[in-house]
Design an enzyme around this catalytic site. Structure first.
Site, PDB file in Angstrom:
ATOM      1  CG  HIS A 137      -2.065   0.922   1.144  1.00 58.11           C
ATOM      2  ND1 HIS A 137      -1.980   2.267   1.353  1.00 58.11           N
ATOM      3  CD2 HIS A 137      -3.349   0.667   0.803  1.00 58.11           C
ATOM      4  CE1 HIS A 137      -3.180   2.814   1.183  1.00 58.11           C
ATOM      5  NE2 HIS A 137      -4.021   1.874   0.837  1.00 58.11           N
ATOM      6  CG  ASP A 154      -8.465  -4.346  -2.502  1.00 53.32           C
ATOM      7  OD1 ASP A 154      -7.651  -3.450  -2.783  1.00 53.32           O
ATOM      8  OD2 ASP A 154      -9.699  -4.161  -2.444  1.00 53.32           O
TER       9      ASP A 154
HETATM   10  C1  SDX Z   1      -6.328   0.096  -2.773  1.00 51.31           C
HETATM   11  O1  SDX Z   1      -4.495   4.556  -1.938  1.00 51.31           O
HETATM   12  C2  SDX Z   1      -5.451   3.969  -1.290  1.00 51.31           C
HETATM   13  O2  SDX Z   1      -5.841   4.334  -0.220  1.00 51.31           O
HETATM   14  C3  SDX Z   1      -6.052   2.774  -2.051  1.00 51.31           C
HETATM   15  C4  SDX Z   1      -7.060   1.945  -1.264  1.00 51.31           C
HETATM   16  C5  SDX Z   1      -8.338   2.719  -0.981  1.00 51.31           C
HETATM   17  O3  SDX Z   1      -9.058   2.331  -0.061  1.00 51.31           O
HETATM   18  O4  SDX Z   1      -8.658   3.640  -1.770  1.00 51.31           O
HETATM   19  O5  SDX Z   1      -6.503   1.495  -0.037  1.00 51.31           O
HETATM   20  C6  SDX Z   1      -7.480   0.712  -2.073  1.00 51.31           C
HETATM   21  O6  SDX Z   1      -6.065   0.454  -3.888  1.00 51.31           O
HETATM   22  C7  SDX Z   1      -5.472  -0.901  -2.041  1.00 51.31           C
HETATM   23  C8  SDX Z   1      -4.258  -1.388  -2.916  1.00 51.31           C
HETATM   24  C9  SDX Z   1      -4.785  -2.480  -3.848  1.00 51.31           C
HETATM   25  N1  SDX Z   1      -3.730  -2.868  -4.805  1.00 51.31           N
HETATM   26  C10 SDX Z   1      -3.102  -4.047  -4.720  1.00 51.31           C
HETATM   27  O7  SDX Z   1      -3.253  -4.852  -3.778  1.00 51.31           O
HETATM   28  C11 SDX Z   1      -2.179  -4.336  -5.896  1.00 51.31           C
HETATM   29  C12 SDX Z   1      -0.862  -4.915  -5.380  1.00 51.31           C
HETATM   30  N2  SDX Z   1      -0.114  -3.840  -4.691  1.00 51.31           N
HETATM   31  C13 SDX Z   1       0.784  -3.049  -5.441  1.00 51.31           C
HETATM   32  O8  SDX Z   1       0.588  -2.937  -6.805  1.00 51.31           O
HETATM   33  C14 SDX Z   1       1.327  -1.850  -4.706  1.00 51.31           C
HETATM   34  O9  SDX Z   1       1.639  -2.253  -3.445  1.00 51.31           O
HETATM   35  C15 SDX Z   1       0.474  -0.599  -4.635  1.00 51.31           C
HETATM   36  C16 SDX Z   1       0.027  -0.160  -5.972  1.00 51.31           C
HETATM   37  C17 SDX Z   1      -0.716  -0.855  -3.765  1.00 51.31           C
HETATM   38  C18 SDX Z   1       1.321   0.481  -3.994  1.00 51.31           C
HETATM   39  O10 SDX Z   1       2.346   0.758  -4.856  1.00 51.31           O
HETATM   40  P1  SDX Z   1       3.423   1.894  -4.534  1.00 51.31           P
HETATM   41  O11 SDX Z   1       3.088   2.640  -3.311  1.00 51.31           O
HETATM   42  O12 SDX Z   1       3.650   2.684  -5.782  1.00 51.31           O
HETATM   43  O13 SDX Z   1       4.672   1.099  -4.148  1.00 51.31           O
HETATM   44  P2  SDX Z   1       5.704   0.518  -5.172  1.00 51.31           P
HETATM   45  O14 SDX Z   1       4.997  -0.071  -6.340  1.00 51.31           O
HETATM   46  O15 SDX Z   1       6.747   1.560  -5.414  1.00 51.31           O
HETATM   47  O16 SDX Z   1       6.307  -0.686  -4.329  1.00 51.31           O
HETATM   48  C19 SDX Z   1       7.381  -0.470  -3.445  1.00 51.31           C
HETATM   49  C20 SDX Z   1       8.228  -1.717  -3.628  1.00 51.31           C
HETATM   50  C21 SDX Z   1       8.568  -2.003  -5.087  1.00 51.31           C
HETATM   51  O17 SDX Z   1       9.791  -2.683  -5.081  1.00 51.31           O
HETATM   52  P3  SDX Z   1      11.141  -1.816  -5.501  1.00 51.31           P
HETATM   53  O18 SDX Z   1      10.887  -1.266  -6.899  1.00 51.31           O
HETATM   54  O19 SDX Z   1      11.267  -0.723  -4.468  1.00 51.31           O
HETATM   55  O20 SDX Z   1      12.245  -2.843  -5.462  1.00 51.31           O
HETATM   56  O21 SDX Z   1       7.488  -2.877  -3.173  1.00 51.31           O
HETATM   57  C22 SDX Z   1       7.277  -3.758  -4.276  1.00 51.31           C
HETATM   58  C23 SDX Z   1       7.510  -2.973  -5.539  1.00 51.31           C
HETATM   59  O22 SDX Z   1       7.970  -3.841  -6.563  1.00 51.31           O
HETATM   60  N3  SDX Z   1       5.877  -4.182  -4.173  1.00 51.31           N
HETATM   61  C24 SDX Z   1       5.444  -5.417  -4.330  1.00 51.31           C
HETATM   62  C25 SDX Z   1       4.068  -5.358  -4.112  1.00 51.31           C
HETATM   63  N4  SDX Z   1       3.702  -4.107  -3.848  1.00 51.31           N
HETATM   64  C26 SDX Z   1       4.829  -3.373  -3.890  1.00 51.31           C
HETATM   65  N5  SDX Z   1       6.087  -6.562  -4.624  1.00 51.31           N
HETATM   66  C27 SDX Z   1       5.308  -7.670  -4.711  1.00 51.31           C
HETATM   67  N6  SDX Z   1       3.972  -7.718  -4.517  1.00 51.31           N
HETATM   68  C28 SDX Z   1       3.321  -6.566  -4.212  1.00 51.31           C
HETATM   69  N7  SDX Z   1       2.021  -6.583  -4.001  1.00 51.31           N
END
Ligand code: SDX
Length: 424
Positions: free
Chosen positions: A305, A362
């Site tokens: 998140h 989720d």
């Molecule tokens: C919602 O914003 C809100 O409040 C949203 C929400 C709401 O109520 O409105 O809470 C609802 O959208 C919840 C999130 C639902 N999405 C998912 O579950 C999809 C999976 N999660 C990711 O795609 C990700 O964690 C996000 C999109 C939720 C957040 O992404 P960020 O903040 O841009 O973080 P990032 O992608 O930069 O990740 C940081 C690191 C990265 O690694 P590095 O590039 O630093 O090496 O963590 C890794 C990412 O690759 N990473 C994951 C991961 N999520 C982040 N690696 C594996 N699996 C994951 N799920």
């Protein structure tokens, strides 16, 4: 005395005011930065940017705290129903008896949609994704109210807000029934918000529909947990659309479109698809390794998140509700075991620990939706029904702000410099 930060650029020092909120990070007020320095700030993805000031929802990502108008989400789920939380988000306080009654009456008076709106559904294929239908039909609502809407009149904003909160469950249930070739349902206003929604979703005209109180309560909890969440992608979309003074029905349609993405509200549908792919607990290690592999696009859906670097409090409540609802309904869903084992392994894995990746709202919601016999394609639709309350609350807060102006970000330009067209 205003705290200031000093910024020295090419020998010139300017002072940047630091603004203090009620709680959470203070902010650097950079609105005069371009005028004073000729520089923009640069923050793609808005990882360090406050886009507005708001008093509706507060999130402490490090501590895993979520407050709506100061009340903890755990207390609201335990002590309130969805319409009370909706009132709180809209008006700032929980309703007393008479306020609750008039709010409920106003919402129930707007649950039906114009009979002509029902013809919009005929344009969709039966197998259209219901989120595509929601974007289209909710956007079409703007055609029914455009002329009667002065968005600077608080009372007209309130009516539009109540219309949206009231009609979203009806349109969502219509989308579901359209997809399965059933008649488009009508609301029954003697029922609660959640009961009405469930009945519109599942009642068969030829049979009497029995409301299951366990399922109705679970639906209410799901609506409360998804109602609002600060300046997330879809709420920011609604605010930006609203900042141009667009019709609120069109603004909510833009929020629905933004919510659909699997990185945002579409994650709940993606989580269940992921659990299906994993299948059994034995396959979990392979998927954990894939999630950690930079060269593999696979991510652990429902994990991570932008704000929570701790357990999402909504996920904790959802997990507890999973046990309660599946137990009360005597359902033994092997996917719950997969989810619990996946969470256990991930939370012990250095990759997830270092990156502070925890289950978000989720991760467990799909398991409850499945227990309520809601099809996967409807998961994000239900998210959009609940989040409409947050969207309209945030839209009203923005429109009531006398300093409100159109949002217009700038860019770091990386294209061609001025050049002449080649001679023909
Ligand atoms: C919602 O914003 C809100 O409040 C949203 C929400 C709401 O109520 O409105 O809470 C609802 O959208 C919840 C999130 C639902 N999405 C998912 O579950 C999809 C999976 N999660 C990711 O795609 C990700 O964690 C996000 C999109 C939720 C957040 O992404 P960020 O903040 O841009 O973080 P990032 O992608 O930069 O990740 C940081 C690191 C990265 O690694 P590095 O590039 O630093 O090496 O963590 C890794 C990412 O690759 N990473 C994951 C991961 N999520 C982040 N690696 C594996 N699996 C994951 N799920």
């Amino acid at each position: 005395m205003t705290r200031v930060a000093t910024l020295t650029i090419d020998g010139k020092t300017i002072e940047v005011p630091i603004l203090k909120g009620k709680c959470g990070p203070d902010v650097l007020d950079v609105h005069a930065l371009y005028q004073e320095t000729g520089l923009f700030t640069y923050d793609p993805g808005f990882t360090s940017t406050a886009s507005c000031s708001s008093g509706i929802t507060y999130i402490d990502g490090d501590e895993g705290i979520l407050l709506h108008r100061g009340y903890a989400i755990e207390d609201l789920v335990e002590k309130c129903d969805f319409l009370e939380v909706a009132y709180l988000l809209l008006y700032g306080e929980l309703p007393d008896g008479s306020q609750r009654e008039s709010f409920e009456q106003s919402i129930s008076r707007h649950t039906m949609v114009h009979e002509q709106l029902r013809t919009f559904f005929q344009g969709f294929r039966r197998d259209a994704h219901p989120m595509a239908i929601m974007v289209g039909v909710v956007g079409a609502l703007s055609a029914f109210y455009h002329d009667s809407l002065d968005i600077y009149d608080a009372q007209q904003r309130e009516i539009a807000s109540h219309r949206l909160i009231a009609k979203m469950p009806t349109i969502a249930a219509m989308a579901y029934n359209y997809s399965r070739g059933c008649p488009l349902p009508y609301p029954q206003n003697g029922l609660t918000y959640s009961q009405n929604f469930l009945r519109m979703m599942f009642a068969i005209p030829a049979e009497t529909y029995q409301i299951n109180p366990i399922i109705a309560r679970a639906m209410d909890i799901i609506f409360i947990l998804h109602a609002d969440h600060e300046q997330n992608a879809s709420t920011s979309t609604v605010r930006l659309a609203g900042s141009s003074q667009a019709n609120p029905f069109a603004c909510i349609a833009s929020g629905i479109a933004a919510l659909w993405g699997p990185a945002h509200g579409g994650a709940n549908e993606a989580v269940l698809t992921m659990f299906g792919k994993i299948g059994t607990k034995q396959n979990i290690p392979e998927f954990i390794e894939r999630a950690k592999n930079k060269n593999d696009p696979f991510r652990l859906m429902g994990f991570g998140h932008r704000v929570y670097k701790n357990y999402d409090p909504r996920a904790r409540i959802m997990r507890k509700a999973c046990y309660e609802v599946l137990g009360q309904l005597n359902i033994n869903d092997p996917l719950l075991e997969v989810a619990l084992e996946l969470e256990r392994i991930a939370l012990e894995d250095p990759y997830f620990i270092e990156k502070k990746l925890y289950p978000n709202v989720d991760f467990y919601s799909g398991i409850i939706f499945k227990a309520l016999e809601i099809p996967t394609s409807m998961f994000t639709v239900i998210f959009s029904v609940a989040r409409t309350v947050g969207w309209v609350a945030q839209w009203n807060e923005m429109m009531a702000d006398p300093a409100q102006k159109i949002g217009r970000p700038r860019q770091l330009y990386t294209g061609y410099e001025a050049r002449k067209l080649p001679k023909k």
